[in-house]
Design a protein around this motif. Structure first.
Motif, mmCIF file in Angstrom:
data_model
loop_
_atom_site.group_PDB
_atom_site.id
_atom_site.type_symbol
_atom_site.label_atom_id
_atom_site.label_comp_id
_atom_site.label_asym_id
_atom_site.label_seq_id
_atom_site.Cartn_x
_atom_site.Cartn_y
_atom_site.Cartn_z
ATOM 1 N N VAL A 59 4.373 -9.878 -6.004
ATOM 2 C CA VAL A 59 4.178 -10.972 -5.048
ATOM 3 C C VAL A 59 4.275 -10.435 -3.621
ATOM 4 C CG1 VAL A 59 5.163 -13.143 -4.207
ATOM 5 C CG2 VAL A 59 5.025 -12.702 -6.667
ATOM 6 N N ASP A 60 3.271 -10.762 -2.801
ATOM 7 C CA ASP A 60 3.302 -10.386 -1.388
ATOM 8 C C ASP A 60 3.776 -11.570 -0.557
ATOM 9 O OD1 ASP A 60 2.392 -7.636 -1.038
ATOM 10 O OD2 ASP A 60 0.526 -8.325 -1.929
ATOM 11 N N VAL A 61 4.758 -11.291 0.278
ATOM 12 C CA VAL A 61 5.357 -12.286 1.153
ATOM 13 C C VAL A 61 5.171 -11.796 2.584
ATOM 14 C CG1 VAL A 61 7.508 -13.449 1.793
ATOM 15 C CG2 VAL A 61 7.091 -12.819 -0.600
ATOM 16 N N GLN A 62 4.721 -12.682 3.452
ATOM 17 C CA GLN A 62 4.636 -12.344 4.871
ATOM 18 C C GLN A 62 5.664 -13.185 5.607
ATOM 19 O OE1 GLN A 62 1.091 -11.577 7.665
ATOM 20 N NE2 GLN A 62 1.294 -13.811 7.695
ATOM 21 N N VAL A 63 6.509 -12.521 6.374
ATOM 22 C CA VAL A 63 7.433 -13.221 7.258
ATOM 23 C C VAL A 63 6.922 -13.004 8.672
ATOM 24 C CG1 VAL A 63 9.798 -13.437 8.097
ATOM 25 C CG2 VAL A 63 9.377 -12.824 5.700
ATOM 26 N N GLU A 93 -0.405 -0.887 11.019
ATOM 27 C CA GLU A 93 -1.685 -1.084 10.331
ATOM 28 C C GLU A 93 -2.729 -1.489 11.361
ATOM 29 O OE1 GLU A 93 -0.980 -4.203 7.452
ATOM 30 O OE2 GLU A 93 -0.006 -5.429 8.946
ATOM 31 N N ILE A 94 -3.975 -1.328 10.987
ATOM 32 C CA ILE A 94 -5.069 -1.756 11.851
ATOM 33 C C ILE A 94 -5.758 -2.921 11.169
ATOM 34 C CG2 ILE A 94 -7.263 -1.096 12.908
ATOM 35 C CD1 ILE A 94 -6.117 1.748 13.134
ATOM 36 N N SER A 95 -5.859 -4.017 11.891
ATOM 37 C CA SER A 95 -6.498 -5.228 11.370
ATOM 38 C C SER A 95 -7.480 -5.741 12.408
ATOM 39 C CB SER A 95 -5.439 -6.304 11.099
ATOM 40 O OG SER A 95 -4.446 -5.818 10.237
ATOM 41 N N PHE A 96 -8.722 -5.969 11.991
ATOM 42 C CA PHE A 96 -9.780 -6.397 12.896
ATOM 43 C C PHE A 96 -9.934 -5.412 14.065
ATOM 44 C CE2 PHE A 96 -7.994 -10.652 11.472
ATOM 45 C CZ PHE A 96 -8.937 -10.851 10.485
ATOM 46 N N GLY A 97 -9.657 -4.127 13.803
ATOM 47 C CA GLY A 97 -9.797 -3.098 14.826
ATOM 48 C C GLY A 97 -8.618 -2.977 15.779
ATOM 49 N N HIS A 98 -7.575 -3.764 15.571
ATOM 50 C CA HIS A 98 -6.416 -3.745 16.472
ATOM 51 C C HIS A 98 -5.188 -3.201 15.731
ATOM 52 C CE1 HIS A 98 -8.606 -6.138 19.407
ATOM 53 N NE2 HIS A 98 -8.971 -6.928 18.417
ATOM 54 N N PRO A 99 -4.459 -2.277 16.351
ATOM 55 C CA PRO A 99 -3.230 -1.798 15.722
ATOM 56 C C PRO A 99 -2.148 -2.871 15.788
ATOM 57 C CG PRO A 99 -3.501 -0.801 17.888
ATOM 58 C CD PRO A 99 -4.723 -1.619 17.628
ATOM 59 N N GLY A 100 -1.317 -2.908 14.768
ATOM 60 C CA GLY A 100 -0.215 -3.861 14.740
ATOM 61 C C GLY A 100 0.990 -3.258 14.052
ATOM 62 N N ARG A 101 2.165 -3.571 14.578
ATOM 63 C CA ARG A 101 3.406 -3.113 13.944
ATOM 64 C C ARG A 101 3.738 -4.019 12.776
ATOM 65 N NH1 ARG A 101 8.130 -3.506 17.052
ATOM 66 N NH2 ARG A 101 9.087 -2.227 15.442
ATOM 67 N N ASN A 115 6.591 -7.358 -2.296
ATOM 68 C CA ASN A 115 6.585 -6.644 -1.022
ATOM 69 C C ASN A 115 6.746 -7.699 0.053
ATOM 70 O OD1 ASN A 115 6.092 -3.815 -1.642
ATOM 71 N ND2 ASN A 115 4.112 -4.507 -2.395
ATOM 72 N N VAL A 116 7.700 -7.487 0.941
ATOM 73 C CA VAL A 116 7.943 -8.417 2.039
ATOM 74 C C VAL A 116 7.462 -7.735 3.312
ATOM 75 C CG1 VAL A 116 9.692 -9.690 3.324
ATOM 76 C CG2 VAL A 116 9.908 -9.436 0.833
ATOM 77 N N HIS A 117 6.428 -8.327 3.915
ATOM 78 C CA HIS A 117 5.801 -7.778 5.117
ATOM 79 C C HIS A 117 6.277 -8.584 6.319
ATOM 80 C CE1 HIS A 117 2.615 -5.818 2.585
ATOM 81 N NE2 HIS A 117 2.905 -6.839 1.801
ATOM 82 N N LEU A 118 6.934 -7.950 7.267
ATOM 83 C CA LEU A 118 7.308 -8.613 8.509
ATOM 84 C C LEU A 118 6.284 -8.246 9.567
ATOM 85 C CD1 LEU A 118 10.045 -8.791 6.937
ATOM 86 C CD2 LEU A 118 11.105 -8.834 9.194
ATOM 87 N N ARG A 119 5.690 -9.285 10.177
ATOM 88 C CA ARG A 119 4.682 -9.085 11.218
ATOM 89 C C ARG A 119 4.948 -10.076 12.348
ATOM 90 N NH1 ARG A 119 1.059 -9.111 6.250
ATOM 91 N NH2 ARG A 119 0.423 -6.942 5.965
ATOM 92 N N VAL A 120 4.508 -9.724 13.538
ATOM 93 C CA VAL A 120 4.690 -10.601 14.686
ATOM 94 C C VAL A 120 3.697 -11.752 14.595
ATOM 95 C CG1 VAL A 120 4.631 -10.769 17.210
ATOM 96 C CG2 VAL A 120 5.584 -8.720 16.103
ATOM 97 N N ASP A 121 4.224 -12.967 14.715
ATOM 98 C CA ASP A 121 3.403 -14.172 14.645
ATOM 99 C C ASP A 121 2.306 -14.138 15.712
ATOM 100 O OD1 ASP A 121 2.726 -16.767 13.680
ATOM 101 O OD2 ASP A 121 3.790 -17.669 15.377
ATOM 102 N N ARG A 123 -0.239 -12.134 15.934
ATOM 103 C CA ARG A 123 -0.913 -10.845 16.054
ATOM 104 C C ARG A 123 -2.018 -10.739 15.003
ATOM 105 N NH1 ARG A 123 2.398 -7.275 19.178
ATOM 106 N NH2 ARG A 123 2.986 -8.639 20.897
ATOM 107 N N SER A 124 -2.939 -9.828 15.251
ATOM 108 C CA SER A 124 -4.108 -9.717 14.374
ATOM 109 C C SER A 124 -3.728 -9.408 12.934
ATOM 110 C CB SER A 124 -5.092 -8.679 14.907
ATOM 111 O OG SER A 124 -4.505 -7.400 14.941
ATOM 112 N N ASN A 125 -2.693 -8.599 12.701
ATOM 113 C CA ASN A 125 -2.356 -8.256 11.321
ATOM 114 C C ASN A 125 -1.758 -9.450 10.566
ATOM 115 O OD1 ASN A 125 -0.014 -7.932 12.900
ATOM 116 N ND2 ASN A 125 0.695 -6.145 11.772
ATOM 117 N N ALA A 126 -1.026 -10.314 11.252
ATOM 118 C CA ALA A 126 -0.506 -11.522 10.609
ATOM 119 C C ALA A 126 -1.655 -12.482 10.274
ATOM 120 C CB ALA A 126 0.524 -12.211 11.498
ATOM 121 N N GLN A 127 -2.605 -12.612 11.188
ATOM 122 C CA GLN A 127 -3.757 -13.480 10.948
ATOM 123 C C GLN A 127 -4.652 -12.933 9.841
ATOM 124 O OE1 GLN A 127 -5.598 -14.150 14.765
ATOM 125 N NE2 GLN A 127 -3.850 -15.334 15.503
#
Length: 190
Positions: A59-63, A93-101, A115-121, A123-127
């Motif tokens: 299961v993938d979880v995004q926080v 990671e790179i998402s839509f051509g933009h790097p993201g932490r 896998n629990v993925h923490l991403r900044v709300d 940002r391109s990688n969260a979207q």
């Protein structure tokens, strides 16, 4: 690289499971109080979030967080047994051509595979993660083709690392269709 306790799981893609949403909810219930106000949202993402889509049984979880402050989030998740994955690809990671932490955490030893993925709300990688899920939920043809691709790939490679390396550019191709769908439907992340 998986932690030693994770290496016992063979690389397989299985039929969609009706239990995945409930399993996500149980993981989310553990994460929310541990992170408190740091979590803006906890999302079920990835293939297990798409009814009818074949997936690895993980299961993938995004926080989504307001800011990715390792000094705050790592100890809070460690206190409930979640382990921060150390590999460089689990930190950016790179998402839509933009790097993201990002930070990725493995579950506690013996817990449900996730896998629990923490991403900044915002940002391109969260979207990207939300668009992947919503597009495949909405488009049956893309969903079936993606599931068939993942089954073939899992049968033809030996390791999770090979699987991920081959799947990454294919995911980018899938997401080009997702971006077009987003424009046509006026999609926006919730």
């Amino acid at each position: 690289m998986p932690f030693p306790d994770e290496s016992a799981h063979p690389l397989t893609v299985v039929d969609s499971q009706d239990t995945w949403p409930g399993e996500f909810a149980r993981v989310a219930e553990r994460l929310r109080p541990a992170l408190g106000g740091l979590a803006v949202a906890v999302d079920h993402v990835g293939s297990t979030a798409v009814p009818g889509l074949a997936a690895k049984d993980c299961v993938d979880v995004q926080v989504r967080v307001a800011s990715l402050d390792e000094e705050q989030v790592v100890p809070r998740l460690a206190a409930i047994g979640f382990r921060c994955r150390p590999e460089p690809w689990n930190r950016s990671e790179i998402s839509f051509g933009h790097p993201g932490r990002k930070l990725v955490f493995a579950p506690p030893v013996g817990a449900r595979r996730c896998n629990v993925h923490l991403r900044v709300d915002g940002r391109s990688n969260a979207q990207y993660a939300l668009l992947f899920r919503d597009y495949l939920r909405a488009d049956r043809v893309a969903r079936e083709a993606w599931g068939a691709f993942k089954r073939r790939l899992a049968r033809s490679v030996g390791t999770l690392e090979e699987y991920g390396r081959i799947k990454a550019p294919a995911t980018d191709a899938l997401m080009a269709g997702a971006q077009l769908w987003a424009i046509q439907t006026d999609w926006s992340p919730r």
